[in-house]
Design an enzyme around this catalytic site. Structure first.
Site, PDB file in Angstrom:
ATOM      1  N   TRP A  86      16.965   9.788  14.376  1.00 46.14           N
ATOM      2  CA  TRP A  86      17.240  10.214  13.005  1.00 46.14           C
ATOM      3  C   TRP A  86      18.615  10.884  12.884  1.00 46.14           C
ATOM      4  O   TRP A  86      18.815  11.812  12.098  1.00 46.14           O
ATOM      5  CB  TRP A  86      16.124  11.131  12.477  1.00 46.14           C
ATOM      6  CG  TRP A  86      14.809  10.413  12.426  1.00 46.14           C
ATOM      7  CD1 TRP A  86      13.877  10.370  13.414  1.00 46.14           C
ATOM      8  CD2 TRP A  86      14.310   9.602  11.357  1.00 46.14           C
ATOM      9  NE1 TRP A  86      12.811   9.583  13.044  1.00 46.14           N
ATOM     10  CE2 TRP A  86      13.041   9.097  11.779  1.00 46.14           C
ATOM     11  CE3 TRP A  86      14.800   9.246  10.101  1.00 46.14           C
ATOM     12  CZ2 TRP A  86      12.278   8.253  10.986  1.00 46.14           C
ATOM     13  CZ3 TRP A  86      14.025   8.413   9.292  1.00 46.14           C
ATOM     14  CH2 TRP A  86      12.776   7.928   9.737  1.00 46.14           C
ATOM     15  N   LYS A 121      14.951   4.783   7.697  1.00 49.84           N
ATOM     16  CA  LYS A 121      15.438   5.092   6.360  1.00 49.84           C
ATOM     17  C   LYS A 121      16.947   4.843   6.342  1.00 49.84           C
ATOM     18  O   LYS A 121      17.538   4.483   7.364  1.00 49.84           O
ATOM     19  CB  LYS A 121      15.146   6.552   5.985  1.00 49.84           C
ATOM     20  CG  LYS A 121      13.694   6.837   5.626  1.00 49.84           C
ATOM     21  CD  LYS A 121      13.526   8.241   5.055  1.00 49.84           C
ATOM     22  CE  LYS A 121      12.094   8.501   4.639  1.00 49.84           C
ATOM     23  NZ  LYS A 121      11.927   9.851   4.019  1.00 49.84           N
ATOM     24  N   ASP A 337       3.329  -8.029 -15.690  1.00 49.42           N
ATOM     25  CA  ASP A 337       2.904  -6.812 -16.385  1.00 49.42           C
ATOM     26  C   ASP A 337       3.941  -6.389 -17.426  1.00 49.42           C
ATOM     27  O   ASP A 337       5.149  -6.548 -17.220  1.00 49.42           O
ATOM     28  CB  ASP A 337       2.723  -5.691 -15.357  1.00 49.42           C
ATOM     29  CG  ASP A 337       2.470  -4.352 -16.016  1.00 49.42           C
ATOM     30  OD1 ASP A 337       1.398  -4.200 -16.634  1.00 49.42           O
ATOM     31  OD2 ASP A 337       3.344  -3.464 -15.941  1.00 49.42           O
ATOM     32  N   GLU A 390       1.522 -10.650 -19.894  1.00 47.23           N
ATOM     33  CA  GLU A 390       0.749  -9.614 -20.586  1.00 47.23           C
ATOM     34  C   GLU A 390       1.585  -9.197 -21.798  1.00 47.23           C
ATOM     35  O   GLU A 390       2.508  -8.414 -21.681  1.00 47.23           O
ATOM     36  CB  GLU A 390       0.500  -8.416 -19.659  1.00 47.23           C
ATOM     37  CG  GLU A 390      -0.446  -7.408 -20.268  1.00 47.23           C
ATOM     38  CD  GLU A 390      -0.185  -5.981 -19.824  1.00 47.23           C
ATOM     39  OE1 GLU A 390      -1.115  -5.178 -19.885  1.00 47.23           O
ATOM     40  OE2 GLU A 390       0.955  -5.651 -19.450  1.00 47.23           O
TER      41      GLU A 390
END
Length: 670
Positions: A86, A121, A337, A390
């Site tokens: 990290w 990350k 959606d 939708e």
């Protein structure tokens, strides 16, 4: 000579003539966007391979991993993770053109540290400071069980998943689709989170046995808050790890295909979670990378971020996302959606009436172009795939091709039907029901635009609302559902539950949807674990045992649903043209119509059974009863003799005994 389909929606609807220029520009913008992509990328298909460039990908030629990120406003990026302890400085990315950053990790040097399952990350330095972020194109995200924070995870399984569905095609399943809307996590009876494999092994056989042809999966894309029902997406390329691994999801889809079931995914491209720690918001330090800047980029009702569909790299991100789910996980299509929110700057939060609201103002043309491109891509990748919108506003042309003046979806959701049923149950006594309103609510849809009808979906079952079963029977479901317990409220509820569903599936559209458990009147609302309920899973599950218990009345509703679906499939009702109204009797609350050669006789009257009820049949001849909701096996009272045939008289009239709260289905005997 112009194609006969050119701007066909104007020729078919005189009300659209005044909007010819707006509809023409809808097509022109699509063509212009497609040409821009083709000139720069070669084809729309090539453009949709962004996930094979961005994110973490192994390069066979260079024998190592490339990690690339689009972050135009960022000052610096550093790859961090287990592989380098990290360290936020040791692995800087190099800035390339167009705001792209990259780093290369040779396998020879990193094969012992850059490994399957390790966490990762990206450290982003921007004008707002420095933050550890989850890569935008990451394919797996996991949550730390102690700290509760999320990290990307390298996912390099030793062997590829062994698909066995090469012979499957969704074409048959999508011919009059019978959709079973499902949520993997709450699909089990246990008070816990269900898994992909549990759903595949336990629930898919139930769906198949009930006659449905399509499984619609909600909450697949990674979302940090379980209670969002999967609609606040953080990582668009990561299947939610709370239900299992990517291979587990592939196992589910493969199993469905082996059973002959198509699988449609709820894809959420209408908005994204605003969380900075987990999502895309302010990834490069600006508020206008993936989303619109300022208030336009924020949905006040949904508390989420709104994509800028006009940006080239946003289109690449979203279109590549479509390709990824179809190719990597073999999804057969998508239910998009929040399409209404995408279409308009006001996100549909108005009352629609005049056609001006569809064309003149507040229409997001960039969003329309994106949806046109998305639909083109879906059907390029798989001509038999399906796309469902939708959409509640009734936008003309939504389910027509761009050449015709449309947006390109295959189906739209009939969102007004459940709203209608809930309205009449909340606001009217049974005696006040208007049969003209019933007919209009179920039959009013756009010419040549296919519709998925449904009496209720997950929306009606959430805390704050009630399922139809609960509106009909309420607390009595807790005390009077035993077979030997006769109760007026429950008797009424079971009867109307059957009628509403048959009315919807036979009249409301060219497809049908049911949310899991509602077919047998699941008695409880959906409430995900949260602080307000003590993080309980009691209501975030489905109690299948209720319908399997022969001492309870839920079995009647399940048996009815199975026979209803079987009848609809056998007679190909959903593929037939619009129903033809044969007889409407507002006083007796009777509606009779014909579709696919069947006669549907509804008596919605709460108390009046009518001997010798006569009406003019569509053709002379002999008819037989093929389904009767009053049959005892469906919780009825067996008031109708099912053995005799029905014959028209010399005036082409049929006479039947039409009992209250009953639907009869007749078929002509050749």
């Amino acid at each position: 000579m112009k194609d006969d389909n050119y701007l066909a929606i104007i020729k078919e609807d005189p009300w659209l003539v005044s909007y010819r220029e707006e509809i023409l520009q809808r097509y022109v913008r699509f063509q212009r966007a497609l040409l821009e992509i083709e000139l720069a990328e070669g084809s729309l298909s090539d453009f949709s391979r962004g996930h094979l460039f961005f994110g973490i990908n192994f390069d066979e030629t260079q024998d190592g991993w490339y990690y690339r990120e689009w972050a135009p406003k960022a000052h610096a990026l550093f790859l961090i993770g287990d592989f380098n302890g990290w360290n936020r400085e040791s692995h800087p990315l190099t800035r390339k053109e167009w705001g792209t950053w990259e780093i290369f990790l040779p396998r020879e040097e990193y094969q012992a540290s850059f490994t399957h399952g390790s966490l990762i990350k990206v450290h982003v330095v921007s004008e707002k400071g420095a933050l550890d972020r989850i890569p935008a194109y990451i394919r797996r995200v996991v949550q730390n069980p102690v700290s509760k924070d999320f990290s990307g995870q390298l996912w390099f399984p030793e062997s590829a998943f062994a698909w066995t569905d090469a012979a499957f095609t969704p074409k048959r399943a999508f011919a009059g689709p019978l959709i079973y809307e499902s949520h993997v996590g709450m699909g089990q009876e246990k008070e816990d989170v269900g898994t992909y494999r549990e759903f595949a092994d336990i629930i898919l056989p139930k769906i198949k046995a009930n006659g449905y042809t399509v499984v619609q999966l909600m909450a697949v894309m990674e979302h940090p808050y379980y209670g969002s029902f999967g609609y606040h997406v953080s990582s668009f390329y990561a299947p939610s790890s709370r239900f299992g691994t990517p291979e587990d999801l592939k196992y589910l889809v493969n199993k469905a295909h082996e059973l002959g079931l198509a699988v449609v995914m709820d894809i959420v491209h209408s908005h994204a979670v605003q969380n900075i720690a987990e999502g895309l918001n302010e990834f490069d330090g600006s508020d206008q990378q993936y989303f619109h800047a300022g208030p336009r980029g924020y949905h006040e009702v949904w508390d989420s971020k709104l994509f800028d569909y006009g940006k080239y790299e946003v289109k690449r991100f979203l279109l590549s996302n479509i390709r990824y789910w179809m190719e990597e996980f073999h999804f057969d299509g998508f239910r998009f959606d929040g399409v209404t929110s995408m279409l308009y700057f006001h996100h549909g939060l108005i009352t629609f009436g005049h056609y001006d609201s569809y064309f003149v103002k507040d229409v997001d043309w960039d969003a329309i172009v994106y949806m046109q491109l998305a639909n083109r891509l879906i059907h390029e990748l798989n001509p038999d795939a399906i796309s469902i919108a939708e959409e509640v506003s009734g936008m003309p042309g939504l389910c027509r091709q761009p050449l015709e003046g449309g947006i390109g979806f295959d189906f739209r959701m009939a969102m007004g039907i459940p709203d209608f049923f809930i309205k009449v149950l909340k606001e009217q006594r049974d005696e006040e029901w208007d049969m003209f309103e019933f007919w209009k609510a179920l039959s009013d849809r756009r010419y040549k635009e296919k519709t998925i009808a449904y009496a209720e979906s997950h929306d009606q079952a959430l805390v704050g609302d009630k399922s139809i079963a609960f509106w009909l029977m309420d607390k009595e479901m807790y005390f009077h559902m035993r077979v030997e317990d006769s109760h007026l409220v429950v008797d009424r509820g079971i009867a109307y539950h059957k009628l509403f569903r048959m009315f919807t599936i036979s009249l409301g559209g060219e497809g049908y949807l049911n949310f899991m458990g509602n077919e047998f009147g699941h008695p409880e609302w959906i409430d995900f674990p949260r602080e307000g309920n003590g993080w309980s899973y009691q209501y975030a599950r489905r109690q299948w045992s209720l319908a399997e218990d022969t001492s309870l009345k839920y079995q009647f509703l399940l048996k009815w649903d199975q026979e209803m679906v079987k009848l609809i499939k056998r007679h190909r009702v959903l593929m037939a043209p619009f129903a033809e109204q044969i007889h409407l009797d507002p006083e007796n609350k009777v509606i009779i119509y014909q579709r696919a050669g069947l006669l549907f006789l509804f008596n919605f009257n709460t108390s009046r059974s009518i001997f010798d009820y006569q009406f003019r049949a569509p053709v002379m001849g002999k008819y037989k009863l093929v389904l009767n909701s009053d049959n005892k096996k469906f919780g009825g009272f067996h008031r109708i003799d099912e053995r005799p045939h029905y014959y028209t008289d010399q005036n082409q009239r049929l006479s039947v005994y039409l009992t209250n709260r009953t639907v009869l289905v007749l078929s002509k005997v050749d």
